[in-house]
Design a protein around this motif. Structure first.
Motif, PDB file in Angstrom:
ATOM      1  N   TYR A 140       0.792  -1.191  -0.013  1.00 49.64           N
ATOM      2  CA  TYR A 140       0.002  -0.103   0.030  1.00 49.64           C
ATOM      3  C   TYR A 140       0.854   1.145   0.075  1.00 49.64           C
ATOM      4  O   TYR A 140       2.086   1.241   0.763  1.00 49.64           O
ATOM      5  CB  TYR A 140      -0.903  -0.107   1.317  1.00 49.64           C
ATOM      6  CG  TYR A 140      -1.913  -1.055   1.390  1.00 49.64           C
ATOM      7  CD1 TYR A 140      -3.050  -0.940   0.511  1.00 49.64           C
ATOM      8  CD2 TYR A 140      -1.784  -2.189   2.007  1.00 49.64           C
ATOM      9  CE1 TYR A 140      -4.061  -2.012   0.548  1.00 49.64           C
ATOM     10  CE2 TYR A 140      -2.658  -3.091   2.137  1.00 49.64           C
ATOM     11  CZ  TYR A 140      -3.716  -3.118   1.250  1.00 49.64           C
ATOM     12  OH  TYR A 140      -4.735  -4.274   1.442  1.00 49.64           O
ATOM     13  N   LEU A 141       0.389   2.295  -0.704  1.00 47.81           N
ATOM     14  CA  LEU A 141       1.383   3.502  -0.731  1.00 47.81           C
ATOM     15  C   LEU A 141       0.487   4.639  -0.372  1.00 47.81           C
ATOM     16  O   LEU A 141      -0.483   4.951  -0.545  1.00 47.81           O
ATOM     17  CB  LEU A 141       1.561   3.802  -2.229  1.00 47.81           C
ATOM     18  CG  LEU A 141       2.434   2.260  -2.780  1.00 47.81           C
ATOM     19  CD1 LEU A 141       2.481   2.532  -4.122  1.00 47.81           C
ATOM     20  CD2 LEU A 141       3.900   2.177  -2.217  1.00 47.81           C
TER      21      LEU A 141
ATOM     22  N   ASP B   4       0.350   6.153   7.191  1.00 53.47           N
ATOM     23  CA  ASP B   4       1.638   5.702   7.374  1.00 53.47           C
ATOM     24  C   ASP B   4       2.140   4.620   6.736  1.00 53.47           C
ATOM     25  O   ASP B   4       3.131   4.042   6.926  1.00 53.47           O
ATOM     26  CB  ASP B   4       1.353   5.235   8.942  1.00 53.47           C
ATOM     27  CG  ASP B   4       0.595   3.710   8.759  1.00 53.47           C
ATOM     28  OD1 ASP B   4      -0.264   3.647   7.733  1.00 53.47           O
ATOM     29  OD2 ASP B   4       0.567   3.181   9.743  1.00 53.47           O
ATOM     30  N   LYS B   5       1.708   4.692   5.357  1.00 53.62           N
ATOM     31  CA  LYS B   5       2.352   3.723   4.339  1.00 53.62           C
ATOM     32  C   LYS B   5       3.575   4.380   3.560  1.00 53.62           C
ATOM     33  O   LYS B   5       3.486   5.582   3.467  1.00 53.62           O
ATOM     34  CB  LYS B   5       1.290   3.217   3.488  1.00 53.62           C
ATOM     35  CG  LYS B   5       0.072   2.567   4.091  1.00 53.62           C
ATOM     36  CD  LYS B   5       0.399   1.375   4.903  1.00 53.62           C
ATOM     37  CE  LYS B   5      -0.712   0.522   5.396  1.00 53.62           C
ATOM     38  NZ  LYS B   5      -1.315   1.039   6.599  1.00 53.62           N
ATOM     39  N   PRO B   6       4.515   3.529   3.166  1.00 53.66           N
ATOM     40  CA  PRO B   6       5.540   4.433   2.149  1.00 53.66           C
ATOM     41  C   PRO B   6       5.026   4.972   1.018  1.00 53.66           C
ATOM     42  O   PRO B   6       3.933   4.414   0.435  1.00 53.66           O
ATOM     43  CB  PRO B   6       6.443   3.165   1.977  1.00 53.66           C
ATOM     44  CG  PRO B   6       5.464   1.853   1.942  1.00 53.66           C
ATOM     45  CD  PRO B   6       4.417   2.097   2.854  1.00 53.66           C
ATOM     46  N   ARG B   7       5.799   5.864   0.625  1.00 53.48           N
ATOM     47  CA  ARG B   7       5.458   6.567  -0.734  1.00 53.48           C
ATOM     48  C   ARG B   7       6.167   5.698  -1.884  1.00 53.48           C
ATOM     49  O   ARG B   7       7.199   4.717  -1.328  1.00 53.48           O
ATOM     50  CB  ARG B   7       6.316   8.111  -0.750  1.00 53.48           C
ATOM     51  CG  ARG B   7       5.455   8.677   0.150  1.00 53.48           C
ATOM     52  CD  ARG B   7       6.285  10.308   0.130  1.00 53.48           C
ATOM     53  NE  ARG B   7       5.278  11.207   0.804  1.00 53.48           N
ATOM     54  CZ  ARG B   7       5.496  11.347   2.094  1.00 53.48           C
ATOM     55  NH1 ARG B   7       6.518  10.574   2.809  1.00 53.48           N
ATOM     56  NH2 ARG B   7       4.792  12.484   2.687  1.00 53.48           N
TER      57      ARG B   7
ATOM     58  N   ALA C  38      10.201   1.842  -4.621  1.00 55.72           N
ATOM     59  CA  ALA C  38      10.536   1.468  -6.187  1.00 55.72           C
ATOM     60  C   ALA C  38      11.549   0.390  -6.499  1.00 55.72           C
ATOM     61  O   ALA C  38      11.453  -0.305  -7.412  1.00 55.72           O
ATOM     62  CB  ALA C  38      10.917   2.999  -6.643  1.00 55.72           C
ATOM     63  N   GLY C  39      12.696   0.391  -5.660  1.00 50.64           N
ATOM     64  CA  GLY C  39      13.721  -0.414  -5.963  1.00 50.64           C
ATOM     65  C   GLY C  39      13.618  -1.796  -5.857  1.00 50.64           C
ATOM     66  O   GLY C  39      13.694  -2.609  -6.788  1.00 50.64           O
ATOM     67  N   GLU C  40      12.703  -2.219  -4.747  1.00 51.24           N
ATOM     68  CA  GLU C  40      12.096  -3.431  -4.230  1.00 51.24           C
ATOM     69  C   GLU C  40      11.178  -3.824  -5.620  1.00 51.24           C
ATOM     70  O   GLU C  40      11.098  -5.187  -5.952  1.00 51.24           O
ATOM     71  CB  GLU C  40      11.584  -3.270  -3.068  1.00 51.24           C
ATOM     72  CG  GLU C  40      11.319  -4.788  -2.556  1.00 51.24           C
ATOM     73  CD  GLU C  40      10.458  -4.774  -1.162  1.00 51.24           C
ATOM     74  OE1 GLU C  40      10.267  -5.846  -0.615  1.00 51.24           O
ATOM     75  OE2 GLU C  40      10.262  -3.462  -0.638  1.00 51.24           O
TER      76      GLU C  40
ATOM     77  N   LEU D 104      11.129  10.008 -10.598  1.00 46.85           N
ATOM     78  CA  LEU D 104      12.267   9.881  -9.970  1.00 46.85           C
ATOM     79  C   LEU D 104      13.227   9.846 -11.106  1.00 46.85           C
ATOM     80  O   LEU D 104      12.848   9.722 -12.122  1.00 46.85           O
ATOM     81  CB  LEU D 104      12.446   8.463  -9.240  1.00 46.85           C
ATOM     82  CG  LEU D 104      11.107   8.033  -8.378  1.00 46.85           C
ATOM     83  CD1 LEU D 104      10.829   6.555  -7.951  1.00 46.85           C
ATOM     84  CD2 LEU D 104      11.191   8.923  -7.231  1.00 46.85           C
ATOM     85  N   ASP D 105      14.685   9.629 -10.586  1.00 45.89           N
ATOM     86  CA  ASP D 105      15.470  10.312 -11.651  1.00 45.89           C
ATOM     87  C   ASP D 105      16.151   8.580 -12.071  1.00 45.89           C
ATOM     88  O   ASP D 105      16.457   7.908 -11.407  1.00 45.89           O
ATOM     89  CB  ASP D 105      16.668  11.054 -11.338  1.00 45.89           C
ATOM     90  CG  ASP D 105      16.168  12.372 -11.067  1.00 45.89           C
ATOM     91  OD1 ASP D 105      15.338  12.795 -11.523  1.00 45.89           O
ATOM     92  OD2 ASP D 105      16.793  13.211  -9.966  1.00 45.89           O
ATOM     93  N   GLY D 106      16.251   8.255 -13.508  1.00 50.61           N
ATOM     94  CA  GLY D 106      17.145   7.413 -13.712  1.00 50.61           C
ATOM     95  C   GLY D 106      16.575   5.852 -13.918  1.00 50.61           C
ATOM     96  O   GLY D 106      17.167   5.098 -14.168  1.00 50.61           O
ATOM     97  N   LEU D 107      15.214   5.956 -13.674  1.00 53.88           N
ATOM     98  CA  LEU D 107      14.539   4.579 -13.456  1.00 53.88           C
ATOM     99  C   LEU D 107      14.004   4.027 -14.733  1.00 53.88           C
ATOM    100  O   LEU D 107      13.574   2.934 -14.851  1.00 53.88           O
ATOM    101  CB  LEU D 107      13.675   4.470 -12.100  1.00 53.88           C
ATOM    102  CG  LEU D 107      14.313   4.725 -10.999  1.00 53.88           C
ATOM    103  CD1 LEU D 107      13.254   4.698 -10.036  1.00 53.88           C
ATOM    104  CD2 LEU D 107      15.555   3.727 -10.860  1.00 53.88           C
ATOM    105  N   GLY D 108      13.929   4.910 -15.593  1.00 52.15           N
ATOM    106  CA  GLY D 108      13.275   4.647 -17.072  1.00 52.15           C
ATOM    107  C   GLY D 108      11.680   4.098 -16.941  1.00 52.15           C
ATOM    108  O   GLY D 108      11.233   4.687 -16.040  1.00 52.15           O
TER     109      GLY D 108
END
Length: 242
Positions: free
Chosen positions: A42-43, A66-69, A74-76, A105-109
């Motif tokens: 959840y975001l 209280d959930k992450p943004r 993104a990486g996971e 975000l930068d550089g994630l395509g």
């Protein structure tokens, strides 16, 4: 082949209006079998829901507070889907939102730079032209149980979509005809007959458990597709022998 069934929930229908992803659900399959690995988050969207969207998902800003943004997961998330074939119902919708999140975000395509995509909505429209091809409609048509789907939830919908996808694509792929190993497997069981000589045919012995599993699989295919040619041929053979 590694596949990931993916679904998202959002604050509204259009990412171009600044709507955000509030839930991501993914289910992994390997060679058309679920591995048990899932990705579910959840975001926190940092914006209000559009009218109607909150009722569809059952999510609230209080629950998501209280959930992450997206940036924090993104990486996971990208590690989970990287290199897989994504199976998505109405892929343009989910990819539009996810690519919009990545663009912040930068550089994630883009998602398409990392994965190939199979859209089950396009598959269904080709197979059932002129008919309703929503996820619920396909569940009813293909005999997939969606009784737990009272609200839209990304992980549950991904799990249901997996069953719909397998039903849509049941056939040659399920018995290995589309496998890279199929030609080699065929070569291993082939037998050579010298010119002018006869060779005995190979015999295959089937256990009672295998025969029962085979019959159950054919019955399942017949239920989903409306008919099973193999069962029809067996019935004709039994009628001819009677």
């Amino acid at each position: 082949m590694r596949q990931v069934i993916l679904d998202t929930e959002t604050t509204g229908l259009e990412w171009q209006k600044g709507n955000r992803v509030v839930e991501i659900g993914c289910v992994e399959m390997l060679e058309r079998r679920p591995t048990g690995r899932t990705f579910h988050r959840y975001l926190k969207p940092d914006r209000e829901f559009e009218p109607g969207a909150q009722e569809v998902t059952g999510l609230t800003l209080e629950f998501l507070a209280d959930k992450p943004r997206f940036a924090e997961v993104a990486g996971e998330f990208l590690d989970f889907i990287d290199g897989a074939e994504l199976v998505i119902h109405n892929a343009a919708f989910d990819l539009g939102f996810l690519n919009a999140e990545l663009a912040r975000l930068d550089g994630l395509g883009r998602i398409q730079d990392r994965c190939t995509v199979e859209d089950t909505l396009l598959m269904a429209r080709q197979r059932y032209p002129g008919q309703r091809n929503s996820l619920d409609a396909l569940c009813k048509r293909l005999g997939v149980d969606n009784s737990q789907r009272q609200l839209h939830g990304a992980l549950l919908d991904a799990q249901i979509l997996m069953d719909v996808y397998l039903a849509l694509t049941s056939g040659q792929g399920e018995i290995g005809f589309d496998s890279e190993a199929a030609p080699q497997a065929a070569a291993e069981v082939a037998f050579v007959v010298e010119l002018g000589e006869a060779a005995p045919r190979p015999r295959v012995h089937v256990s009672a458990e295998e025969a029962e599993a085979h019959a159950a699989r054919l019955a399942g295919l017949a239920k989903k597709a409306g008919r099973c040619v193999w069962l029809e041929l067996e019935a004709e053979a039994e009628a001819g022998a009677a």
